[in-house]
Write an enzyme that holds these catalytic residues in place. Structure first.
Site, mmCIF file in Angstrom:
data_model
loop_
_atom_site.group_PDB
_atom_site.id
_atom_site.type_symbol
_atom_site.label_atom_id
_atom_site.label_comp_id
_atom_site.label_asym_id
_atom_site.label_seq_id
_atom_site.Cartn_x
_atom_site.Cartn_y
_atom_site.Cartn_z
ATOM 1 N N GLY A 1 4.322 5.143 4.998
ATOM 2 C CA GLY A 1 3.686 3.902 4.153
ATOM 3 C C GLY A 1 2.460 3.027 5.127
ATOM 4 N N ASP B 1 8.472 4.799 -5.445
ATOM 5 C CA ASP B 1 9.205 4.298 -4.177
ATOM 6 C C ASP B 1 9.313 3.569 -4.628
ATOM 7 O OD1 ASP B 1 8.747 2.791 -2.112
ATOM 8 O OD2 ASP B 1 6.336 2.595 -1.667
ATOM 9 N N GLU C 1 -5.361 7.293 12.498
ATOM 10 C CA GLU C 1 -5.561 6.630 13.618
ATOM 11 C C GLU C 1 -3.917 7.667 14.244
ATOM 12 O OE1 GLU C 1 -3.208 2.687 13.413
ATOM 13 O OE2 GLU C 1 -5.673 2.156 12.961
ATOM 14 N N CYS D 1 -16.273 -3.731 13.907
ATOM 15 C CA CYS D 1 -16.254 -2.267 13.826
ATOM 16 C C CYS D 1 -16.660 -1.796 13.902
ATOM 17 C CB CYS D 1 -17.194 -2.760 12.323
ATOM 18 S SG CYS D 1 -16.231 -3.874 11.480
ATOM 19 N N CYS E 1 -12.485 -0.528 1.939
ATOM 20 C CA CYS E 1 -13.576 -1.231 1.095
ATOM 21 C C CYS E 1 -13.216 -2.765 1.524
ATOM 22 C CB CYS E 1 -12.836 -1.158 -0.420
ATOM 23 S SG CYS E 1 -13.454 0.169 -0.680
ATOM 24 N N ALA E 2 -14.182 -4.325 1.050
ATOM 25 C CA ALA E 2 -13.739 -5.166 1.125
ATOM 26 C C ALA E 2 -12.347 -6.329 0.555
ATOM 27 C CB ALA E 2 -15.058 -6.216 0.194
ATOM 28 N N GLU F 1 -9.381 -5.183 -2.075
ATOM 29 C CA GLU F 1 -7.532 -4.637 -2.555
ATOM 30 C C GLU F 1 -8.236 -3.942 -3.678
ATOM 31 O OE1 GLU F 1 -4.810 -7.659 -2.401
ATOM 32 O OE2 GLU F 1 -3.569 -6.053 -0.898
ATOM 33 N N ARG G 1 -7.416 -2.745 -6.540
ATOM 34 C CA ARG G 1 -6.483 -3.239 -7.773
ATOM 35 C C ARG G 1 -7.129 -3.466 -8.827
ATOM 36 N NH1 ARG G 1 -2.761 -8.137 -5.530
ATOM 37 N NH2 ARG G 1 -2.029 -7.148 -7.494
#
Lengths: 352, 230
Positions: free
Chosen positions: A29, A59, A243, A286, A315-316, A318, A320
């Site tokens: 997730g 989902d 990660e 960063c 990206c800066a 979301e 969408r």
């Protein structure tokens, strides 16, 4: 899979593939599965306009509507602005539960064949509840039934179906089901051979032919398995972030998929900072995070030499809405170059 | 034993069979390890299993000694190797178990062919031969005398013999089973079958006593605690 020693760091071969019928996008997730699956669908639809594509979210959290900025339901609906891409959102587990509840409440009269018949009176559901992978199999069949109904209803067939899978793991555990069911049926045959009449009276006058149903289920799953283990027809795209835990989960997912004989040769690494090339907005934090991400990227390179490892930027805002997704998804087809493509990160239209 | 009438080899063989049976009985706990040493010590699957087990241990130690986050690739490669090794070890273990069960079966067959069947045959063949004669035929009641002399079949045939003895008054008792009459007043011997039976029972009794006195663990008295009333 490419035979070249150097594997492209993009999904161009998948996006332009004419053979793939099923594409699964999976990962834990919060790593950008929905964005990635939407991006793959959009790129495939743009690259192959003569074909029809269907993006399904299985989902329960359903993010497709949010990603595209329009409402999708359990029936496939075309994405506004694209005439060869449809989306649908299904919660197979909930659909299955509803159906089972209905079968229980309506008793024997509820049987109309197919999956309803399989779940006759809920008795079989109780019995099969303990078989590993059966939930996933039934859920998946529910999804397949939806696709089939959809195709029959509109008369339109989909050439490629992209699954945005739930981050629950074991998504494809049911691929092992034929082996499990064979063993179970063998045992079941022994029991029914010995206790046949008693078992019949125990099961009631409905005569639920359990072994018959399980055989049917096994045959269905076997058919699906044949398609899913064919690398020309099916592939799995893993999505992760750079990660430790995400990579660990991805490794486990890949090993699990390999154990099911599924083709998996693509990894999308999302949310990368590329801080070295970001001259304007380059903070210390960063830099530090990017250093950590680079460390894991090196490890990914070492571990998955023959995989398409696609590095996607953070990206800066979301990602969408169709225009933003189109811009972003372009980097799946042609890899992101932080030196020249950096401006895109701040160009996304605000849809919040 | 001074009145020993039978051939020495019969008695010696019988004793040998009894000793071997008892030895196998006492050493039963070690059979598995003996068989495994004998059969697995040199097999390739066993050597393979041991080397893979060693490799697994080394990899586990290495993975414990490194940081998964700093050496993710190395750690993951080791994990892949460990997964592969675990599968291989499972397969090898199953193979070794199969070999062991085959060896066990072989041991059982050897025991049956080399010990149980010959011992049984000897008892059937020489079972009624007299090992020695009792000093007096008045030591035991008549029924026991017959049993010692003729074996267990005498007891089974006794009712029939009793009826026949009433009809045929020449003999006190006619032994249908053996066709050898025992006249009242003649010497009573102990047949081999009965002797072996008595010997094994005496040994079992001694074994039981030693076991109870010296070897059995004392069973502690169960502690009863009263449950608190709610």
């Amino acid at each position: 899979m490419d035979l070249d020693l150097e594997v492209d760091p993009n999904l161009h071969s998948l996006i332009t593939s004419t053979t793939h019928k099923w594409i699964f996008v999976g990962g834990k997730g919060g790593v950008g599965k929905t964005t990635s699956s939407s991006s793959i669908s959009i790129q495939m639809a743009l690259n192959q306009p003569e074909k029809q594509f269907l993006l399904i979210s299985t989902d329960p959290a359903h993010n497709l509507s949010d990603a595209f900025g329009e409402k999708f339901g359990k029936d496939a609906r075309k994405v506004t602005g694209m005439n060869n891409l449809s989306c649908m959102e299904i919660d197979p587990a909930a659909a299955l539960k509803d159906m089972n509840d209905m079968a229980v409440s309506q008793g024997q009269g509820a049987n109309q064949g197919g999956l309803n018949d399989l779940l006759q009176g809920g008795a079989l559901a109780d019995l099969t509840g303990s078989i590993p992978g059966i939930d996933e199999a039934l859920s998946f069949m529910e999804v397949m039934k939806h696709i089939k109904n959809q195709e029959q209803g509109e008369g339109e067939t989909f050439d490629t179906v992209i699954f945005d899978t739930a981050p629950t793991g074991h998504t494809l555990r049911f691929l092992q089901l034929p082996t499990t069911l064979s063993k179970l049926l063998e045992k079941f045959g022994e029991i029914t051979g010995k206790l046949g009449p008693m078992l019949n009276s125990f099961m009631g006058s409905g005569n639920v032919d359990i072994s018959g149903k399980l055989n049917e289920l096994k045959a269905n799953v076997e058919t699906i398995r044949q398609q899913f283990t064919d690398p020309d027809l099916t592939t799995f795209v893993c999505v992760c972030i750079s990660e430790f835990l995400s990579l660990y989960e991805t490794e486990r997912l890949i090993q699990e998929l390999i154990s099911y004989d599924m083709d998996v040769n693509s990894i999308i690494v999302n949310q990368l900072l590329f801080a070295d090339d970001d001259k304007e907005h380059n903070c210390k934090r960063c830099q530090a995070r990017w250093k950590m991400q680079k460390k894991y990227l090196d490890q990914i390179g070492e571990l998955y030499e023959d995989f398409h490892v696609v590095k996607m930027p953070l990206c800066a805002g979301e990602i969408r809405g169709l225009p933003n997704l189109k811009k972003f998804s372009h980097f799946l087809d042609k890899e992101y170059n932080p030196a020249t493509d950096g401006s895109v990160i701040y160009e996304l239209e605000d849809k919040n | 034993m001074s009145d020993l009438t039978m051939e020495y080899w019969v008695l010696a063989t019988t004793l040998m069979f009894v000793v071997i049976t008892k030895f196998l009985q006492y050493s039963a706990n070690y059979h598995e390890s003996w068989v495994s040493k004998f059969t697995q010590g040199n097999t390739s699957s066993y050597k393979d299993y041991m080397s893979k087990l060693h490799e697994q241990k080394l990899l586990q130690e290495e993975n414990h000694s490194i940081s998964a986050q700093d050496n993710y690739a190395k750690w993951t490669k080791n994990n892949r190797k460990l997964d592969k090794l675990a599968t291989e070890l499972k397969t090898l273990k199953a193979q070794i178990h199969e070999q062991a069960s085959k060896s066990q079966q072989l041991l059982k067959t050897c025991k049956l062919v080399g010990l149980t069947l010959p011992f049984f045959a000897l008892k059937m063949w020489k079972g009624k031969e007299i090992v020695y004669y009792l000093p007096s035929n008045k030591m035991f009641p008549h029924l026991f005398n017959g049993t010692w002399h003729q074996g267990w079949l005498f007891v089974a045939m006794y009712p029939l013999d009793f009826v026949l003895s009433k009809i045929n008054t020449v003999y006190d008792v006619t032994f249908i089973a053996s066709k050898v009459p025992v006249y009242k007043g003649t010497a009573v011997g102990v047949s081999l079958g009965i002797w072996v039976w008595a010997l094994t029972n005496v040994l079992a009794s001694i074994e039981f006593v030693i076991n109870q006195l010296f070897l059995a663990q004392a069973v502690p008295e169960p502690v009863v605690t009263e449950k608190k009333a709610n």
